[in-house]
Design a protein around this motif. Structure first.
Motif, mmCIF file in Angstrom:
data_model
loop_
_atom_site.group_PDB
_atom_site.id
_atom_site.type_symbol
_atom_site.label_atom_id
_atom_site.label_comp_id
_atom_site.label_asym_id
_atom_site.label_seq_id
_atom_site.Cartn_x
_atom_site.Cartn_y
_atom_site.Cartn_z
ATOM 1 N N SER A 68 0.819 -1.207 0.000
ATOM 2 C CA SER A 68 0.000 0.000 0.000
ATOM 3 C C SER A 68 0.855 1.260 0.000
ATOM 4 O O SER A 68 0.429 2.306 -0.479
ATOM 5 C CB SER A 68 -0.928 -0.001 1.215
ATOM 6 N N SER A 69 2.090 1.170 0.521
ATOM 7 C CA SER A 69 2.926 2.373 0.615
ATOM 8 C C SER A 69 4.310 2.207 -0.012
ATOM 9 O O SER A 69 5.119 3.123 0.041
ATOM 10 C CB SER A 69 3.103 2.762 2.084
ATOM 11 N N ASN A 70 4.601 1.048 -0.622
ATOM 12 C CA ASN A 70 5.917 0.837 -1.211
ATOM 13 C C ASN A 70 5.892 -0.308 -2.210
ATOM 14 O O ASN A 70 4.931 -1.087 -2.246
ATOM 15 C CB ASN A 70 6.964 0.559 -0.119
ATOM 16 N N VAL A 71 6.942 -0.380 -3.017
ATOM 17 C CA VAL A 71 7.158 -1.545 -3.880
ATOM 18 C C VAL A 71 8.582 -2.050 -3.644
ATOM 19 O O VAL A 71 9.497 -1.257 -3.399
ATOM 20 C CB VAL A 71 6.934 -1.252 -5.381
ATOM 21 N N THR A 72 8.749 -3.373 -3.683
ATOM 22 C CA THR A 72 10.051 -3.997 -3.441
ATOM 23 C C THR A 72 10.496 -4.736 -4.696
ATOM 24 O O THR A 72 9.714 -5.459 -5.312
ATOM 25 C CB THR A 72 9.968 -4.979 -2.257
ATOM 26 N N PHE A 73 11.754 -4.536 -5.065
ATOM 27 C CA PHE A 73 12.357 -5.186 -6.227
ATOM 28 C C PHE A 73 13.441 -6.149 -5.751
ATOM 29 O O PHE A 73 14.250 -5.803 -4.896
ATOM 30 C CB PHE A 73 13.024 -4.145 -7.132
ATOM 31 N N TRP A 74 13.486 -7.342 -6.348
ATOM 32 C CA TRP A 74 14.509 -8.336 -6.012
ATOM 33 C C TRP A 74 15.056 -8.928 -7.301
ATOM 34 O O TRP A 74 14.290 -9.361 -8.179
ATOM 35 C CB TRP A 74 13.901 -9.430 -5.131
ATOM 36 N N ALA A 75 16.391 -8.938 -7.433
ATOM 37 C CA ALA A 75 17.039 -9.551 -8.600
ATOM 38 C C ALA A 75 18.218 -10.381 -8.118
ATOM 39 O O ALA A 75 19.288 -9.835 -7.800
ATOM 40 C CB ALA A 75 17.498 -8.479 -9.590
ATOM 41 N N PRO A 76 18.049 -11.715 -8.013
ATOM 42 C CA PRO A 76 19.145 -12.568 -7.565
ATOM 43 C C PRO A 76 20.240 -12.649 -8.629
ATOM 44 O O PRO A 76 19.980 -12.470 -9.828
ATOM 45 C CB PRO A 76 18.466 -13.930 -7.367
ATOM 46 N N VAL A 77 21.460 -12.934 -8.183
ATOM 47 C CA VAL A 77 22.585 -13.025 -9.121
ATOM 48 C C VAL A 77 22.380 -14.148 -10.135
ATOM 49 O O VAL A 77 22.977 -14.127 -11.217
ATOM 50 C CB VAL A 77 23.931 -13.222 -8.368
ATOM 51 N N THR A 78 21.531 -15.114 -9.796
ATOM 52 C CA THR A 78 21.274 -16.253 -10.683
ATOM 53 C C THR A 78 20.134 -15.987 -11.662
ATOM 54 O O THR A 78 19.780 -16.860 -12.450
ATOM 55 C CB THR A 78 20.912 -17.485 -9.837
ATOM 56 N N GLY A 79 19.545 -14.791 -11.610
ATOM 57 C CA GLY A 79 18.420 -14.466 -12.484
ATOM 58 C C GLY A 79 18.817 -14.406 -13.949
ATOM 59 O O GLY A 79 19.981 -14.196 -14.293
ATOM 60 N N THR A 80 17.829 -14.569 -14.829
ATOM 61 C CA THR A 80 18.104 -14.486 -16.264
ATOM 62 C C THR A 80 18.304 -13.021 -16.662
ATOM 63 O O THR A 80 17.904 -12.098 -15.952
ATOM 64 C CB THR A 80 16.969 -15.107 -17.090
#
Length: 221
Positions: free
Chosen positions: A38-50
């Protein structure tokens, strides 16, 4: 609350990596790579991601669109162009580096500006660094330290501003820098990006970059 109505999202899964379109974001898209509260967005990108085509690192990153979902590209001389953000960096990979904002170039692999958080293990603090290509022909970016002593989990603001005269300024964590870019950029279509672009691609699935944004607003006045 962040208005997701003028962005699409690239996430580091699938081959090629998936793009979540604007309308899907507005319906409340959630995954382990992107969580909208409701008040934020979180981004996650692991080192193993494409990785996207021609990229060597994974990203979970928003890209400017029009409200109908088509790509929004712009010429800097047509408006005062601003990207305002309020965020905190929650996690960095082994390299210590994540990109948190960009001015990218349509049909190019080389951005005009990358705004990068660089965590220093020795001090347990981070610097906010602008990597700027002054001319479209530049192979290497110039590296400018905009702010220092920003800790992990510390909330801060940044503003990227490119005006009609080609003056580029970056303020972050209460500090700032500005300089003029080459007029050759006036022929290039540009767009903003923001989220987390993890500058590392080796390690465990638990390693990567994570950011939380409380505000994100692109304006062309």
């Amino acid at each position: 609350m962040i208005d997701l109505g003028t962005w699409n999202l690239s996430i580091p899964v699938g081959s090629p990596p998936a793009t979540i379109e604007t309308q899907q974001l507005l319906k409340g898209y959630d995954s382990k790579y992107f969580k909208s509260g409701s008040s934020n967005v979180t981004f996650w990108a692991p080192v193993t991601g494409t990785k996207t085509a021609n990229a060597i690192y994974p990203r979970s990153e928003l890209r400017e669109t029009w409200s109908n979902g088509t790509l929004h590209n712009w010429y800097y001389q047509d408006a005062d162009n601003y990207l305002n953000a309020k965020l905190k960096v929650l996690q960095v990979p082994s390299s210590g580096r994540v990109v948190i904002g960009q001015i990218h170039v349509y049909d190019s692999t080389q951005p005009l500006l990358k705004l990068e958080y660089q965590y220093l293990e020795a001090t347990h603090m981070g610097n906010i660094v602008a990597k700027v290509r002054y001319r479209p022909s530049d192979k290497k970016a110039r590296v400018i330290t905009v702010a220092e002593n920003v800790s992990l989990n510390e909330t801060f603001n940044y503003v990227i501003h490119l005006n009609k005269a080609g003056l580029l300024s970056v303020t972050a964590h209460g500090m700032g820098w500005n300089d003029r870019i080459s007029a050759n950029w006036s022929k290039q279509q540009l767009y903003f990006k923001a989220g987390v672009y993890t500058q590392d691609h080796t390690g465990y699935t638990s390693e990567g970059g994570k950011t939380m944004f409380f505000n994100l607003d692109a304006d062309h006045n």
